[in-house]
Motif scaffolding. Sequence first.
Motif, PDB file in Angstrom:
ATOM      1  N   LYS A 215       0.838  -1.206   0.000  1.00  0.00           N
ATOM      2  CA  LYS A 215       0.000   0.000   0.000  1.00  0.00           C
ATOM      3  C   LYS A 215       0.869   1.250   0.000  1.00  0.00           C
ATOM      4  CE  LYS A 215      -2.510  -1.699   3.424  1.00  0.00           C
ATOM      5  NZ  LYS A 215      -3.496  -1.817   4.526  1.00  0.00           N
ATOM      6  N   ALA A 216       1.952   1.228   0.781  1.00  0.00           N
ATOM      7  CA  ALA A 216       2.854   2.375   0.829  1.00  0.00           C
ATOM      8  C   ALA A 216       3.511   2.602  -0.527  1.00  0.00           C
ATOM      9  CB  ALA A 216       3.909   2.158   1.910  1.00  0.00           C
ATOM     10  N   ASP A 217       3.892   1.495  -1.202  1.00  0.00           N
ATOM     11  CA  ASP A 217       4.508   1.611  -2.515  1.00  0.00           C
ATOM     12  C   ASP A 217       3.558   2.228  -3.527  1.00  0.00           C
ATOM     13  OD1 ASP A 217       6.814   0.485  -1.558  1.00  0.00           O
ATOM     14  OD2 ASP A 217       6.408  -1.526  -2.333  1.00  0.00           O
ATOM     15  N   ARG A 218       2.261   1.822  -3.443  1.00  0.00           N
ATOM     16  CA  ARG A 218       1.279   2.370  -4.389  1.00  0.00           C
ATOM     17  C   ARG A 218       1.065   3.855  -4.152  1.00  0.00           C
ATOM     18  NH1 ARG A 218      -1.396  -2.669  -3.605  1.00  0.00           N
ATOM     19  NH2 ARG A 218      -2.748  -1.760  -1.995  1.00  0.00           N
ATOM     20  N   GLU A 219       1.098   4.256  -2.877  1.00  0.00           N
ATOM     21  CA  GLU A 219       0.884   5.664  -2.555  1.00  0.00           C
ATOM     22  C   GLU A 219       2.042   6.535  -3.022  1.00  0.00           C
ATOM     23  OE1 GLU A 219       0.247   5.733   1.601  1.00  0.00           O
ATOM     24  OE2 GLU A 219      -1.761   4.826   1.500  1.00  0.00           O
ATOM     25  N   THR A 220       3.274   6.023  -2.903  1.00  0.00           N
ATOM     26  CA  THR A 220       4.458   6.810  -3.280  1.00  0.00           C
ATOM     27  C   THR A 220       4.844   6.593  -4.731  1.00  0.00           C
ATOM     28  OG1 THR A 220       5.974   5.044  -2.576  1.00  0.00           O
ATOM     29  CG2 THR A 220       5.312   6.674  -0.921  1.00  0.00           C
TER      30      THR A 220
END
Length: 235
Positions: A215-220
């Motif tokens: 999820k963090a990767d998708r956000e950044t």
Amino acid sequence: MTRRPSHARERGIPDATVARLPLYLRALNGLAERGTATVSSEDLAVAAGVNSAKLRKDLSHLGSYGTRGVGYDVQYLIYQISRELGLTQDWAVAIVGVGNLGRALAAYGGFVSRGFRVAALFDADSAVVGEQLVGMAVQHIDELESVIDKRGVSIVVIATPAAAAQQVADRVIAAGITSILNFAPVVLTVPDGVDVRKVDLSTELQILAFHEQRKADRETGSPMMAEDWAEAMDA
């Protein structure tokens, strides 16, 4: 109590279906507590977190098909699932390993309402043996076999350190136990006919960490590449 296989196994219900029956039972109990008399397959599926087609197929193994336009009778379905899971009788449970986890499991109030009774507690630490927990004294591990026999234990929960888990499993199996819930971070080797359910909290946390990272990767928009990983490991 005489140890015997569950109705689900005798009836040839698939293991995947058996694994979902507790989900349906939990959802149904919640509906019953709210005073719901009947429930559609769609609503029950949502409450249990599965799709309705799978739920209908699972319940058909119990001989329960519901009533078109009405749905399932909540109380009767609770009885059917409880019967298949063997929860209409009392199951004596022993917990081996009375550390923090073992103590928490012994004190858990949800066992009794689901047909499970903590009948014995064991530990190898002399400082713990004899201590009173949930109305009973902790027994020394040397008494394992005799207490299992005397108290009619059917299920053993292993909450020991990993190094001790296999030996405990071997001993309880030799004492006639065929159902083990294993919290120790190790894979147990058991003979055919012995059922082991493994609960590995660290593995579950790692899976959640994976999803959080995704999820963090998708956000950044910047997933960690192999070279980033190598650089992080060298840091």
